[in-house]
Enzyme design. Structure first.
Site: not given
Length: 270
Positions: A8, A92, A94, A96-97, A99-100, A133
């Site tokens: 995202k 990671m 970054a 950008l989410g 891992g979430s 998130d």
């Protein structure tokens, strides 16, 4: 069974207040994009296992959010042993989410594969226990994110047809580092109001509050933002707590793109 957890970006990010629990209240527009990892879950013949490929992921596999998502559901459901494999593509640190997204997609995949019959609201509640998130990636739709980034409001924003360019300059910024330099303040104008304006106004008004402290520390970020505007972006910004920079273009930027070979780049149409 395999799925592709997506990244995202943040369209604006206002840090409005420090919370008593040590977190920050924020306002941001979360927009799903097509840069993806790959996640596969299969029933295991023996013990449960979790393996990784692609980009190196620091820490023990059992500390990964995917594994934590499996253990979280296993507390409430009699899940069988599984073989879980994550192929990591989204960088990671970054903003950008990634891992979430991996954690949320693990919950959704387990729910689907083992017929747990959990509704989206229930999956969001599990996801909130894994990270601020994570819940966004359950419904995976453009929203206005509030509080810790885990409370959502619909937003009438349509960027269909715009070209998006993401540039990760091989620089990981931890969430803790990013938050250490911020001074929360209540904005004069709400982000929802700003995003309702013509996109041509965003350049001077829609701001990611992390940029003020991270740009002086990492000049490569401000240079990248300027470069995206020079390439013709109508709007450019840092995503989340960094360090990915992105640009929104009316037409696709021409290749070859002018970035070093060690940068990671993704381009697509919204």
């Amino acid at each position: 069974m395999i799925q592709f957890p997506n990244a995202k970006i943040n369209l604006g990010l206002q840090l409005v207040a420090k919370r008593p629990d040590g977190f920050h209240n924020l306002v941001s527009c979360f927009l799903p994009v097509g840069w993806t990892d790959a996640l596969e879950i299969l029933p295991a013949q023996g013990e449960a296992s979790f393996t990784l490929s692609g980009l190196p992921v620091p820490g023990a596999p059992t500390a990964n959010l995917c594994w934590k998502a499996y253990e979280l559901l296993r507390r409430d459901f009699e899940l069988p042993a599984i073989q879980m494999h994550l192929h990591k593509v989204i960088p990671m640190g970054a903003g950008l989410g990634g891992g979430s997204a991996d954690a949320a997609f693990t919950l959704k995949l387990l729910n689907q594969q083992f017929n747990l019959n959990l509704a989206e609201d229930a999956l969001e509640n599990y996801a909130r226990q894994l990270g601020s998130d994570c819940a966004f990636f359950i419904k995976n739709q453009t929203v206005l994110a509030l509080e810790k980034g885990d409370v959502f409001e619909p937003i009438g924003l349509n960027l269909k047809g715009w070209h998006l360019l993401l540039v990760y300059p091989s620089l990981a910024i931890s969430t803790a580092e990013a938050y250490a330099g911020v001074s929360p303040r209540f904005p004069e104008k709400s982000l929802k109001t700003l995003l309702a304006q013509d996109i041509s106004t965003w350049k001077n008004e829609v701001v990611n509050d992390f940029e003020a402290s991270l740009f002086p520390k990492y000049p490569v970020l401000s240079n990248l933002k300027a470069q995206l505007y020079q390439m013709g972006a109508v709007y450019a910004s840092m995503s989340g707590s960094g360090s990915t920079m992105y640009g929104l273009f009316q037409t696709a930027p021409e290749w070859p793109l002018p970035f070093p070979e060690d940068y990671s780049v993704w381009q697509g149409v919204l």
